[in-house]
Design a protein around this motif. Structure first.
Motif, short mmCIF file in Angstrom:
data_model
loop_
_atom_site.label_atom_id
_atom_site.label_comp_id
_atom_site.label_asym_id
_atom_site.label_seq_id
_atom_site.Cartn_x
_atom_site.Cartn_y
_atom_site.Cartn_z
N ARG A 413 4.17 -4.46 -2.83
CA ARG A 413 3.38 -4.15 -1.63
C ARG A 413 2.34 -3.07 -1.94
O ARG A 413 1.18 -3.17 -1.50
N ALA A 414 2.75 -2.03 -2.66
CA ALA A 414 1.82 -0.94 -2.97
C ALA A 414 0.66 -1.44 -3.81
O ALA A 414 -0.50 -1.03 -3.62
N ARG A 415 0.94 -2.34 -4.76
CA ARG A 415 -0.15 -2.88 -5.57
C ARG A 415 -1.09 -3.72 -4.71
O ARG A 415 -2.31 -3.72 -4.91
N GLU A 420 -6.08 -5.17 -2.60
CA GLU A 420 -6.73 -5.74 -1.41
C GLU A 420 -6.96 -4.59 -0.42
O GLU A 420 -6.26 -4.48 0.59
N PRO A 421 -7.91 -3.72 -0.73
CA PRO A 421 -8.02 -2.44 0.00
C PRO A 421 -8.68 -2.56 1.38
O PRO A 421 -9.78 -2.05 1.61
N SER A 422 -8.03 -3.22 2.29
CA SER A 422 -8.49 -3.21 3.68
C SER A 422 -8.20 -1.83 4.27
O SER A 422 -7.46 -1.03 3.70
N VAL A 448 8.63 3.48 -7.88
CA VAL A 448 7.54 2.85 -7.13
C VAL A 448 6.22 3.60 -7.39
O VAL A 448 5.17 2.98 -7.59
N ARG A 449 6.29 4.92 -7.40
CA ARG A 449 5.08 5.73 -7.64
C ARG A 449 4.48 5.40 -9.01
O ARG A 449 3.26 5.30 -9.17
N ALA A 450 5.34 5.26 -10.00
CA ALA A 450 4.87 4.95 -11.34
C ALA A 450 4.15 3.61 -11.35
O ALA A 450 3.12 3.42 -12.03
N SER A 451 4.65 2.66 -10.59
CA SER A 451 4.02 1.35 -10.52
C SER A 451 2.64 1.44 -9.89
O SER A 451 1.69 0.79 -10.35
N VAL A 452 2.48 2.27 -8.85
CA VAL A 452 1.19 2.44 -8.19
C VAL A 452 0.20 3.11 -9.13
O VAL A 452 -0.97 2.70 -9.23
#
Length: 607
Positions: A413-415, A420-422, A448-452
């Motif tokens: 979801r974070a990616r 898709e920066p709406s 999760v933060r590392a993934s972002v």
């Protein structure tokens, strides 16, 4: 010399009687017609202007950068430097005191606080104020009512109860005293048995299971009324050399004030709420503890405690409150395999009065949650609502399936928010960046933060769109006029939109671009200063400005609560003191400079 000089307005409210006399001996009154120029760039000012009537605009290259109204003064910096750098023009008829430069310089030399408030930057001004407030804090707290401190619930036993039974009660209730009711005496009487009396009972030699507690109790009970002042309670304990007093409402016993709780209240009131949270056995018990947090905030604010410290205490209390609620609701296996996070201002540790819930639940990959996970999350959100934290209108709560999921699901979801920066996705990303763990396995949030972080760093266009939100609110230069309360419709100012949000989101944007992991605005700014992205002066100015705006917003919110109104988030300019208006000008000017830095850094004008 006019006798009406207002010595209650800043910075003159810090002057001694002798220093006030210096002012009276060196001041005259002057009149300026509308449109008249009071100072030009390059002028060598000979006076400090203190407005009695009218409005003066400060111009820089033709643009208004500040306005001044009654009881406000200018230009302290030019007076000290010996040269004006801005133009000052009367927007309407002006009557002003002119205080001679020699007198001002003498006051600055004699009174450091006056000097700091007159011409220093916002950081020095607030430091001077903090020093003044700290002198009054303990005094203010000792004036609090006895029942504003933590009162231990009264435990009452019959005088015939054995000492052994009382010891068991001490253990089960985590108590150090009980009240003892002797109904056989005429008239009936009430005494107290403490752990100190227990020593005498042991030394008495008789078996504790057959020794009536009434025989070892002290029936000379020391009492106070709930409405008495804590300072009197402290004096009474010291005078009587006792460690507790029984608190009454009329003749009814309502609790016991322990010396430990009294001194904890005076030094750190959060202790009593922490005790209540730890001792609560159910959600209603936690709700009672949560109700004390707002009262604590009011006490700390009125006592002069720094707003940053209040926010830290509130974050710690809320975190423990949420953790205990989650422990009461979620089964142990779910607690161990999940990470409960709070976000937004709560996550940054910048929340003061209760605002909307912003939370989420991250599950360990491969963990199979219980079938009733949704019902458990609903119950948690309902519990927080019962504590006074309203449901989030945007449903950013773990009761919403979109805000709970595994590490892999959250990472995906974070990616998506990034790729898709709406506007909606960027808003979610901004909220999630402030996430802070309050219960469970914090490593899940780190994953999760590392993934972002793997997606974001080299995408300037994305970062620019993310940072552009700093201009989403605000009214440009119009707030200068509202600072003076010119018209009822313009008296209210939303400090969150005008100042707090630009600072918070600007620091968040720069931190995002630089890969800073910190979540609080102050920590983000400190990291940005360390990396050389911001200079130290600008960083200190931003943090001081943020805390000032938070403090003004808190003061307005507490005033609304005292009047029985909901907290609106708006600040009534007419209720600000001259010092607060002065500091607010400095803070909003700092916000304006920061937004200019952000526009240049992220090239926002090209969007």
């Amino acid at each position: 010399m006019p006798n009406a000089f207002n010595f209650t307005a800043s910075p003159f409210d810090c002057l001694t009687q002798d220093e006030q006399r210096t002012v009276r001996d060196a001041v005259d009154v002057a009149y300026f017609a509308e449109g008249a120029t009071l100072l030009e760039p390059g002028d060598a000012p000979s006076h400090l202007f203190v407005l009695i009537k009218g409005v003066v605009a400060q111009l820089d290259d033709g643009q208004t950068v500040a306005t001044y109204g009654p009881d406000e003064c200018f230009d302290g910096r030019a007076l000290v430097a010996g040269r004006a750098s801005h133009r000052f023009v009367a927007l309407e008829e002006v009557v002003a005191y002119e205080l001679q430069r020699e007198a001002v310089m003498a006051l600055i030399a004699a009174n450091a606080t006056f000097g700091a408030l007159l011409f220093a930057d916002i950081g020095a001004k607030l430091s001077a104020l903090a020093e003044r407030h700290s002198q009054h804090q303990l005094h203010s707290l000792t004036l609090s009512r006895v029942d504003e401190a933590f009162l231990r619930p009264p435990l009452i036993v019959n005088a015939s109860t054995s000492v052994l039974e009382v010891v068991r009660l001490f253990q089960s209730e985590r108590a150090t005293s009980v009240l003892v009711r002797d109904t056989h005496s005429q008239p009936a009487r009430t005494g107290i048995f403490t752990t100190n009396a227990l020593q005498r009972a042991v030394l008495d030699g008789r078996p504790l299971h057959s020794l009536p507690v009434g025989e070892m109790s002290n029936f000379a009970l020391v009492t106070m009324q709930a409405g008495d002042q804590l300072g009197d309670a402290m004096a009474l304990m010291l005078k009587k050399r006792i460690h507790r007093v029984v608190v009454l409402e009329g003749t009814r016993i309502v609790g016991v004030l322990e010396a430990l709780d009294l001194f904890s209240f005076l030094s750190n009131h959060s202790h009593m709420i922490t005790v209540r949270i730890e001792q609560a056995s159910d959600l209603p018990g936690l709700a009672e503890a949560a109700a004390q947090i707002t009262r604590l905030i009011g006490l700390l604010h009125r006592g002069g405690t720094r707003v940053a410290l209040i926010a830290q205490l509130v974050q710690q209390l809320n975190a423990r409150l949420f953790e205990r609620a989650w422990q009461m609701i979620a089964p142990p296996a779910l607690q161990a395999a999940s990470c409960l996070v709070v976000m937004g201002s709560e996550g940054r540790g910048e929340q003061l009065l209760k605002t909307d819930q912003d939370n989420a639940l991250i599950l360990r990959d491969g963990y199979a949650p219980p079938a009733d996970l949704g019902a458990l999350c609903d119950r948690f959100s309902d519990a927080l609502a019962s504590f006074g934290y309203p449901p989030c209108p945007g449903q950013i709560m773990l009761s919403n399936p979109a805000w709970r999921g595994s590490v892999s699901e959250f990472s995906r979801r974070a990616r998506e928010w990034l790729l898709e920066p709406s506007d909606e996705h960027l808003m979610r990303l901004a909220i999630f960046m402030d996430a802070h763990t309050v219960a469970g396995d914090a490593a899940l949030l780190d994953q999760v933060r590392a993934s972002v972080a793997q997606v974001a760093h080299d995408n300037d266009a994305l970062l620019a769109r993310f940072a552009a939100a700093v201009d989403a609110f605000g009214h440009g230069s119009s707030w200068w006029g509202r600072l003076l309360g010119r018209g009822d419709a313009e008296r209210l100012l939303d400090l969150k939109k005008e100042g707090i949000f630009p600072i918070v989101h600007g620091a968040r944007s720069l931190a995002f671009a630089q890969g800073v992991a910190a979540t609080s605005t102050a920590d983000r700014v400190a990291a940005l200063v360390q990396q050389g992205v911001l200079d130290a002066t600008a960083g200190d100015e931003l943090v001081q400005s943020l805390h000032l705006l938070m403090g003004l917003k808190l003061k307005a919110g507490l005033t609304e609560l005292d009047a029985g109104k909901p907290v609106s988030g708006a600040v009534d300019m007419a209720r600000l003191t001259t010092l607060e208006r002065d500091l607010l000008k400095d803070a909003l000017a700092a916000v304006k400079r920061f937004k200019a830095v952000l526009r240049q850094r992220f090239r926002l004008d090209t969007l």
